[in-house]
Write an enzyme that holds these catalytic residues in place. Structure first.
Site, mmCIF file in Angstrom:
data_model
loop_
_atom_site.group_PDB
_atom_site.id
_atom_site.type_symbol
_atom_site.label_atom_id
_atom_site.label_comp_id
_atom_site.label_asym_id
_atom_site.label_seq_id
_atom_site.Cartn_x
_atom_site.Cartn_y
_atom_site.Cartn_z
ATOM 1 N N GLY A 86 0.820 -1.200 0.000
ATOM 2 C CA GLY A 86 0.000 0.000 0.000
ATOM 3 C C GLY A 86 0.852 1.247 0.000
ATOM 4 O O GLY A 86 2.074 1.204 0.037
ATOM 5 N N CYS A 87 0.182 2.382 -0.073
ATOM 6 C CA CYS A 87 0.878 3.664 -0.150
ATOM 7 C C CYS A 87 1.136 4.171 1.254
ATOM 8 O O CYS A 87 0.335 4.921 1.787
ATOM 9 C CB CYS A 87 0.040 4.671 -0.920
ATOM 10 S SG CYS A 87 -0.456 4.091 -2.519
ATOM 11 N N VAL A 88 2.198 3.750 1.859
ATOM 12 C CA VAL A 88 2.491 4.235 3.214
ATOM 13 C C VAL A 88 3.513 5.360 3.118
ATOM 14 O O VAL A 88 4.477 5.226 2.424
ATOM 15 C CB VAL A 88 3.024 3.106 4.089
ATOM 16 C CG1 VAL A 88 3.230 3.585 5.500
ATOM 17 C CG2 VAL A 88 2.064 1.960 4.080
ATOM 18 N N TYR B 160 3.452 7.614 -3.853
ATOM 19 C CA TYR B 160 4.155 8.612 -3.053
ATOM 20 C C TYR B 160 5.658 8.357 -3.125
ATOM 21 O O TYR B 160 6.093 7.225 -3.213
ATOM 22 C CB TYR B 160 3.692 8.569 -1.602
ATOM 23 C CG TYR B 160 2.210 8.744 -1.466
ATOM 24 C CD1 TYR B 160 1.559 9.749 -2.148
ATOM 25 C CD2 TYR B 160 1.454 7.891 -0.674
ATOM 26 C CE1 TYR B 160 0.201 9.911 -2.057
ATOM 27 C CE2 TYR B 160 0.092 8.040 -0.575
ATOM 28 C CZ TYR B 160 -0.534 9.058 -1.267
ATOM 29 O OH TYR B 160 -1.870 9.210 -1.179
#
Lengths: 105, 471
Positions: free
Chosen positions: A103-105, B134
């Site tokens: 996931g996008c942590v 990100y």
């Protein structure tokens, strides 16, 4: 599969440098990986976070949520980012020998 | 090199494309390939449903790449996002540029944006950009993102930083010039001025320039943040800076918000993102009820103030007061020619309809903020409207302690009980509204109903019901 030599042992790592076999983790691994994450010296605060993450992983088989990490160690998130500049998911989990968080942590 | 394309069996539209080497070595892609191959899908181009076709092409590029795209030198290891494409033909973008209205195609061509990405997207009728994510920059917890490229021969991808906007989206020309200089120096020279989240984005910063760019942005007095599972950049209506209907100081409240919650905006710690919007009055120009996880809406409790002379003047000039009275949802307004306009305080629903229509009717004096939670457009269970958490709190500056304490208490409940990657609305739906109000420690009141003042079902705890037939 890329490899890394820490101490006298050879470890298999993935493309981001997370060791593949968490059961082979030792304190020498954390010390060896620290310079890669921009940490010059592992203090007692670092070890508190790393040991908590490793114990949690060996008990439950997954990384804890950030909130749990903050509550159990007593550090707020800002302090954890100061300790591990790349963040709790990437920096701290790598040093504690956990697999790469999804996931996008 | 052998390329494997999953395409629509009817029209040949390519859904996914892999190389044979990728399928053999990358398990994630092999899994995705098997998944797509075995399932029935709907083609986004011709809308035919059915199994996808497996096309194997044994050459570089293949028929999908148009001749114009081959111009840029492909594997020269150029830094992310700074390739030159001025000489490549762009017929579709030229067509868009025609006409009198200012066009995005014209603007994109003036910058270092890889125009072939957009041109190819127009020609192939699907975006040429890949997944997003990100970027981890040491010492920066949030604010730096990446958008990968599905066409590495055109551009390798694009990093961008998200800059938190000042309250009310007011930028002085001096600080904007500073941002423009940074964009020219490090990025495409293109400002994405106020994204849909309400923040400013600088597109196309090469990876090695990220750190100096972020340092220069912070030295200008701006700050980056608002990505990941934290408070996103909050949006507020223009409030007292331009509008006369506003019921509290939205700009002041947001400034106080940043003073108190800046760490939560920059360091992700919640189960999922939390979007906040602040509206000055129930007109809700920021669309907070539909879109925001936490929505502060300005409300008033007493009857609207009526300036009888102004109303009479407006009626004389041709204002249709009878229609306004008949359309009042609470039927609270009565107009009599000699006596003027009378508003019944108990029936008034404070919907702002009369204030919007009649110049002499303004909101009342007992003003505050209602806290609503759980609105969203996406998430697991789809779009939801927000529910009232607290119907009325006095919003008193400069620190708005009462309002923020209430929000902090709510986020603690959300943080402790929600699952990972669960929006507030999904969380409330999962545990149930009764259980949620119990956890949040909210006293039941008529204002908490989803549709107050309508016929509704009462629901009781089993312990409260004494069924006499059973005794």
């Amino acid at each position: 599969m890329p490899t890394i030599t820490l101490g006298n042992e050879l470890f298999e790592v993935d493309e981001d440098g997370f060791i593949q076999d968490p059961s082979r983790w030792s304190e020498a691994v954390a010390t060896g990986l620290a310079s890669e994450e921009g940490i010059s010296e592992l203090t007692e605060d670092h070890w508190k976070v790393i040991r908590f993450l490793h114990d949690y992983y060996s008990q439950f088989g997954s990384a804890p949520m950030v909130r749990k990490l903050c509550r159990e160690t007593g550090f707020d998130l800002k302090t954890i980012y100061r300790l591990f500049p790349t963040g709790p998911a990437k920096g701290a989990c790598k040093l504690a020998g956990l697999p790469k968080p999804t996931g996008c942590v | 090199m052998e390329k494997i394309k999953l395409s629509c069996a009817k029209c040949g539209f390519v859904i996914e494309e892999y190389t044979a080497e990728e399928l053999a070595t990358v398990p994630r892609k092999a899994k995705r390939y098997q998944y797509l191959k075995n399932k029935s899908s709907i083609c986004p181009s011709c809308l035919a449903s059915g199994r996808l076709q497996d096309v194997r092409v044994n050459e570089e590029g293949g028929p999908a790449v148009a001749a114009g795209a081959a111009a840029p030198a492909s594997s020269t290891a150029a830094p992310v996002g700074h390739e030159e494409h001025a000489e490549s033909p762009t017929p579709m973008m030229d067509a868009i540029s025609q006409g009198r209205f200012p066009s995005h195609a014209t603007e994109l061509k003036k910058t270092k944006y890889p125009v072939q990405m957009y041109e190819q997207a127009l020609q192939q009728r699907r975006t040429q950009w890949g997944y997003g994510g990100y970027v981890s920059l040491p010492g920066v917890a949030s604010g730096v993102l990446v958008r990968a490229s599905a066409r590495p021969e055109i551009t390798k991808g694009s990093n961008f930083v998200r800059i938190m906007d000042p309250c009310g989206n007011f930028f002085s020309t001096a600080s904007m010039r500073g941002l423009c200089d940074i964009a020219d120096k490090y990025a495409y020279g293109l400002l994405h001025l106020l994204s849909t989240g309400g923040d400013l984005e600088l597109l196309g910063i090469p990876t090695e320039n990220l750190k100096p760019a972020v340092e220069e942005i912070t030295s200008l007095g701006f700050d980056i943040g608002s990505t990941g599972d934290d408070y996103r950049t909050s949006e507020e209506c223009i409030g007292p800076a331009k509008c006369d209907l506003t019921l509290y100081d939205t700009l002041g409240l947001r400034a106080a918000w940043y003073k108190r919650f800046l760490d939560d905006v920059q360091y992700p710690r919640f189960p999922h993102k939390i979007k906040c919007k602040f509206a000055g009055c129930p007109n809700d120009c920021v669309r907070g009820c539909q879109k925001a996880d936490i929505f502060l809406c300005g409300v008033y409790r007493d009857a609207p103030k009526v300036d009888q002379q102004k109303v009479a003047k407006w009626v004389e000039a041709g204002g249709d007061i009878t229609t306004v009275c008949s359309r009042c949802p609470g039927q609270a307004m009565q107009w009599e020619a000699g006596k003027g306009l009378r508003v019944d305080e108990d029936s008034c629903m404070h919907c702002m309809y009369c204030s919007n229509k009649v110049p002499g009717v303004r909101p009342g004096g007992d003003r505050g903020v209602a806290v609503l939670v759980g609105g969203k457009l996406r998430g697991k269970f789809g779009p939801m409207l927000s529910r009232v958490l607290v119907p009325f709190i006095k919003a008193e500056g400069p620190d708005y302690k009462e309002v923020f304490d209430c929000i902090e208490k709510f986020t603690e409940v959300y943080d402790a009980n929600a699952r990972k990657k669960e929006r507030v609305g999904d969380f409330i739906l999962r545990i149930g509204i009764d259980e949620f109000y119990k956890l949040a420690g909210v006293e039941p009141s008529p204002q908490l109903l989803k549709q107050p003042r309508t016929n509704f079902f009462c629901h009781w705890e089993p312990a409260e019901v004494k069924d006499e037939r059973r005794h």
